[in-house]
Design an enzyme around this catalytic site. Sequence first.
Site, mmCIF file in Angstrom:
data_model
loop_
_atom_site.group_PDB
_atom_site.id
_atom_site.type_symbol
_atom_site.label_atom_id
_atom_site.label_comp_id
_atom_site.label_asym_id
_atom_site.label_seq_id
_atom_site.Cartn_x
_atom_site.Cartn_y
_atom_site.Cartn_z
ATOM 1 N N LYS A 40 14.829 17.025 -34.487
ATOM 2 C CA LYS A 40 16.284 18.466 -33.570
ATOM 3 C C LYS A 40 16.582 18.190 -31.646
ATOM 4 O O LYS A 40 18.024 17.973 -31.932
ATOM 5 C CB LYS A 40 15.382 18.983 -34.449
ATOM 6 C CG LYS A 40 15.097 18.985 -35.913
ATOM 7 C CD LYS A 40 14.921 20.355 -35.849
ATOM 8 C CE LYS A 40 13.787 21.701 -35.357
ATOM 9 N NZ LYS A 40 12.250 20.876 -34.991
ATOM 10 N N ARG A 92 2.495 25.455 -37.498
ATOM 11 C CA ARG A 92 3.911 24.942 -37.908
ATOM 12 C C ARG A 92 4.159 24.089 -38.198
ATOM 13 O O ARG A 92 4.909 25.086 -39.156
ATOM 14 C CB ARG A 92 4.109 24.548 -36.227
ATOM 15 C CG ARG A 92 4.019 25.234 -34.658
ATOM 16 C CD ARG A 92 4.155 24.920 -33.195
ATOM 17 N NE ARG A 92 4.941 23.782 -33.204
ATOM 18 C CZ ARG A 92 5.522 22.530 -32.208
ATOM 19 N NH1 ARG A 92 4.249 22.856 -31.450
ATOM 20 N NH2 ARG A 92 6.684 22.300 -32.090
HETATM 21 P P1 AP5 Z 1 12.281 16.588 -30.673
HETATM 22 O O1 AP5 Z 1 13.449 16.191 -30.404
HETATM 23 O O2 AP5 Z 1 11.976 17.648 -29.033
HETATM 24 O O3 AP5 Z 1 11.587 17.516 -31.667
HETATM 25 P P2 AP5 Z 1 12.152 18.487 -32.777
HETATM 26 O O4 AP5 Z 1 12.051 18.614 -34.396
HETATM 27 O O5 AP5 Z 1 12.513 19.261 -31.216
HETATM 28 O O6 AP5 Z 1 10.561 19.394 -32.464
HETATM 29 P P3 AP5 Z 1 10.033 20.674 -31.935
HETATM 30 O O7 AP5 Z 1 9.233 20.900 -31.279
HETATM 31 O O8 AP5 Z 1 10.605 21.179 -30.547
HETATM 32 O O9 AP5 Z 1 10.630 21.960 -33.182
HETATM 33 P P4 AP5 Z 1 10.436 23.034 -33.587
HETATM 34 O O10 AP5 Z 1 11.185 23.295 -34.842
HETATM 35 O O11 AP5 Z 1 8.050 23.461 -33.993
HETATM 36 O O12 AP5 Z 1 10.106 24.100 -32.103
HETATM 37 P P5 AP5 Z 1 11.784 25.023 -32.064
HETATM 38 O O13 AP5 Z 1 11.461 24.744 -30.000
HETATM 39 O O14 AP5 Z 1 12.835 24.719 -32.358
HETATM 40 O O15 AP5 Z 1 11.178 14.594 -30.173
HETATM 41 C C1 AP5 Z 1 8.892 15.261 -30.472
HETATM 42 C C2 AP5 Z 1 8.816 14.173 -29.993
HETATM 43 O O16 AP5 Z 1 9.000 12.652 -30.718
HETATM 44 C C3 AP5 Z 1 9.836 14.836 -28.309
HETATM 45 O O17 AP5 Z 1 8.606 13.406 -27.397
HETATM 46 C C4 AP5 Z 1 10.501 12.695 -28.586
HETATM 47 O O18 AP5 Z 1 11.102 12.137 -27.508
HETATM 48 C C5 AP5 Z 1 10.083 13.022 -29.528
HETATM 49 N N1 AP5 Z 1 10.881 11.383 -30.939
HETATM 50 C C6 AP5 Z 1 12.001 11.840 -31.103
HETATM 51 N N2 AP5 Z 1 12.375 10.900 -31.794
HETATM 52 C C7 AP5 Z 1 12.252 10.215 -31.913
HETATM 53 C C8 AP5 Z 1 12.300 9.205 -32.458
HETATM 54 N N3 AP5 Z 1 13.221 8.519 -33.615
HETATM 55 N N4 AP5 Z 1 10.875 7.783 -32.315
HETATM 56 C C9 AP5 Z 1 10.034 8.258 -31.376
HETATM 57 N N5 AP5 Z 1 9.732 8.754 -30.831
HETATM 58 C C10 AP5 Z 1 10.647 10.193 -31.278
HETATM 59 O O19 AP5 Z 1 10.865 26.202 -31.659
HETATM 60 C C11 AP5 Z 1 9.543 26.397 -31.353
HETATM 61 C C12 AP5 Z 1 9.213 27.654 -31.713
HETATM 62 O O20 AP5 Z 1 10.727 29.436 -31.140
HETATM 63 C C13 AP5 Z 1 9.161 28.005 -33.527
HETATM 64 O O21 AP5 Z 1 7.318 27.459 -33.622
HETATM 65 C C14 AP5 Z 1 9.175 30.010 -33.937
HETATM 66 O O22 AP5 Z 1 7.797 30.267 -32.853
HETATM 67 C C15 AP5 Z 1 9.499 29.905 -31.831
HETATM 68 N N6 AP5 Z 1 11.755 29.744 -32.849
HETATM 69 C C16 AP5 Z 1 12.424 28.805 -32.652
HETATM 70 N N7 AP5 Z 1 14.011 29.253 -33.361
HETATM 71 C C17 AP5 Z 1 13.479 30.444 -34.622
HETATM 72 C C18 AP5 Z 1 13.709 31.559 -35.776
HETATM 73 N N8 AP5 Z 1 15.015 30.036 -35.669
HETATM 74 N N9 AP5 Z 1 13.342 31.930 -36.023
HETATM 75 C C19 AP5 Z 1 11.795 32.580 -35.979
HETATM 76 N N10 AP5 Z 1 11.043 31.514 -34.569
HETATM 77 C C20 AP5 Z 1 12.034 30.880 -34.231
#
Ligand code: AP5
Length: 220
Positions: free
Chosen positions: A13, A172
């Site tokens: 994402k 998660r």
């Molecule tokens: P990346 O693009 O970083 O993946 P992502 O889907 O953004 O993963 P996140 O871990 O950031 O998502 P998340 O939803 O758990 O975390 P968030 O920060 O929103 O890609 C991952 C890796 O793969 C990278 O190394 C990238 O280079 C690689 N990659 C990407 N595409 C690839 C491909 N095609 N091929 C190979 N490699 C690839 O949330 C964190 C925390 O915040 C949550 O756990 C929660 O506690 C809190 N939070 C955030 N939003 C809310 C909400 N709305 N409500 C409540 N709590 C919230």
Amino acid sequence: MRLVLLGPPGVGKGTQGRRLALACEWALISTGGILREAIARGTPLGIQAARLMDDGRLVPDDVMIELVRERTLDADAADGFVLDGFPRTVPQADALDEMLQGRRLKLDGVVSLAVPQAELIRRLSGRRECPVCKRAYHMTDAPPRDGRHCDDHPATELVQRVDDAEETVRTRLAVYAEQTEPLIDYYARTGRLIEVPGVGAMDDVFAALKQVVGCRRRAG
Ligand code: AP5
């Protein structure tokens, strides 16, 4: 255009949202990114969020809804935005619709990205982030040029996110399955779901994404 990127931790994402926002000149609203910034600054929101995020749990709905309500009013979001990480629960999704309806706007689409769980774990365990610009790298699939520092901030060493620890990743993924996955049906029922495969090279996923959302403002 107002778009949601939906999918489990590690699906891409942030990676794709960043590229899409740049290519289409929309604001990127990453709720995880906003929370991590609040933690780094030690604000009251950051202090509340840190405990929950480090355990892989969600921050309360009312806090997140208010945060998104305010952020979507910023000037850079006026012509469109990509939401990365919001909504994550049905109450958040309801609140987003209400908030947009109250401004006579609508959510144009919800892109659901999917990849198998083993690949999610592989991606998260190899992820490293620049503490300055928050760009995500992957140590084998998208490594920085010198293997250690951010390409755009050569003095800054990449770090691993605290919540990418193995145990926390398991939590998660379980939280996603229980609280966020139901949103796929929620949006499918209202005809707003766009499914895009998240597997494959980042450039290929991006090309597919750009095609379905219909952004043609720049080459990207
Ligand atoms: P990346 O693009 O970083 O993946 P992502 O889907 O953004 O993963 P996140 O871990 O950031 O998502 P998340 O939803 O758990 O975390 P968030 O920060 O929103 O890609 C991952 C890796 O793969 C990278 O190394 C990238 O280079 C690689 N990659 C990407 N595409 C690839 C491909 N095609 N091929 C190979 N490699 C690839 O949330 C964190 C925390 O915040 C949550 O756990 C929660 O506690 C809190 N939070 C955030 N939003 C809310 C909400 N709305 N409500 C409540 N709590 C919230």
